[in-house]
Design a protein around this motif. Structure first.
Motif, PDB file in Angstrom:
ATOM      1  N   SER A 187       5.820   1.014   5.854  1.00 55.67           N
ATOM      2  CA  SER A 187       6.292  -0.053   6.733  1.00 55.67           C
ATOM      3  C   SER A 187       7.722   0.233   7.199  1.00 55.67           C
ATOM      4  CB  SER A 187       6.241  -1.402   6.013  1.00 55.67           C
ATOM      5  OG  SER A 187       7.104  -1.402   4.899  1.00 55.67           O
TER       6      SER A 187
ATOM      7  N   ASP B 157      10.397  -1.465   7.108  1.00 54.98           N
ATOM      8  CA  ASP B 157      11.471  -1.817   6.168  1.00 54.98           C
ATOM      9  C   ASP B 157      11.352  -1.067   4.837  1.00 54.98           C
ATOM     10  OD1 ASP B 157       9.356  -3.067   4.907  1.00 54.98           O
ATOM     11  OD2 ASP B 157      10.200  -5.099   5.068  1.00 54.98           O
ATOM     12  N   LEU B 158      10.402  -0.140   4.766  1.00 57.25           N
ATOM     13  CA  LEU B 158      10.164   0.715   3.589  1.00 57.25           C
ATOM     14  C   LEU B 158       9.693  -0.068   2.358  1.00 57.25           C
ATOM     15  CD1 LEU B 158      13.265   3.078   3.890  1.00 57.25           C
ATOM     16  CD2 LEU B 158      10.977   3.429   4.822  1.00 57.25           C
ATOM     17  N   SER B 159       9.331  -1.348   2.538  1.00 54.81           N
ATOM     18  CA  SER B 159       8.902  -2.156   1.390  1.00 54.81           C
ATOM     19  C   SER B 159       7.451  -1.914   1.011  1.00 54.81           C
ATOM     20  CB  SER B 159       9.106  -3.643   1.693  1.00 54.81           C
ATOM     21  OG  SER B 159       8.219  -4.050   2.731  1.00 54.81           O
ATOM     22  N   SER B 160       6.681  -1.345   1.917  1.00 58.35           N
ATOM     23  CA  SER B 160       5.260  -1.120   1.669  1.00 58.35           C
ATOM     24  C   SER B 160       4.918   0.340   1.919  1.00 58.35           C
ATOM     25  CB  SER B 160       4.431  -2.020   2.587  1.00 58.35           C
ATOM     26  OG  SER B 160       3.058  -1.795   2.386  1.00 58.35           O
TER      27      SER B 160
ATOM     28  N   ARG C  54       9.091   6.446  -0.870  1.00 63.93           N
ATOM     29  CA  ARG C  54       9.584   5.528  -1.906  1.00 63.93           C
ATOM     30  C   ARG C  54      11.067   5.756  -2.198  1.00 63.93           C
ATOM     31  NH1 ARG C  54       5.635   2.396  -3.532  1.00 63.93           N
ATOM     32  NH2 ARG C  54       3.486   3.122  -3.484  1.00 63.93           N
TER      33      ARG C  54
ATOM     34  N   GLY D  17      13.171   6.560   0.121  1.00 58.54           N
ATOM     35  CA  GLY D  17      13.889   6.266   1.362  1.00 58.54           C
ATOM     36  C   GLY D  17      14.329   7.498   2.119  1.00 58.54           C
TER      37      GLY D  17
END
Length: 166
Positions: free
Chosen positions: A111, A113-116, A153, A155
């Motif tokens: 995603s 925003d890197l949250s998913s 994960r 980033g």
């Protein structure tokens, strides 16, 4: 002067799955970057549940001659980053005006925003029989998926693409 164009041809199980025109953004000898409007599913809306690909979306696609994956940065027509769809593939081949990529069924969604970070299509990969036909390629595919997941994960996915953010 307009950017050169290429035709992207995605091959799966020895057959052409889709082909579409794209603008060649960069070829640094290893990484090939192209940009194209959403071309899948007859260019209609495709709702995956975690993201919708829609008419007007723009994909900036990164392919490597030495890596077993491709990363597609997905933006809405207004430029809003939706995220990254990553395909596990054999290394890409650019032959004249055709960019040929063999899809190995495994995918990863990250995603904006890197949250998913979602591993996708592992069942299709198992059903493909690649592990029996070509165990080395199957091993490379799984390792490529693991590498991309770790980069996402941590980033570090955008660094792989040569930029530092959305």
């Amino acid at each position: 002067m307009s950017a050169p164009s290429v035709e992207v041809r995605l091959v799966k199980a020895g057959r052409t799955k889709i082909r579409y025109p794209a603008e060649l953004v960069e070829d640094n000898g290893d990484r090939i970057t192209v940009r194209a409007p959403w071309a899948g599913a007859g260019a209609g809306t495709r709702d995956f549940g975690f993201v919708r690909f829609e008419p007007g979306d723009v994909f900036t696609e990164y392919y490597w001659r030495t890596r077993w994956y491709a990363v597609k940065e997905v933006r809405a027509g207004d430029g809003t980053l939706k995220g990254w769809y990553c395909d596990i593939t054999r290394p890409a081949v650019l032959d004249g005006g055709e960019l040929v990529v063999e899809d190995l069924d495994l995918d990863l969604w990250v995603s904006a925003d890197l949250s998913s970070v979602l591993r996708l299509d592992e069942d299709e990969f198992e059903e493909s029989g690649l592990a029996a036909r070509d165990p080395e390629a199957a091993d490379r595919a799984v390792r490529a998926l693991d590498e991309l997941e770790l980069l996402a994960r941590d980033g570090e996915l955008t660094g792989l693409l040569g930029h530092t953010g959305s």
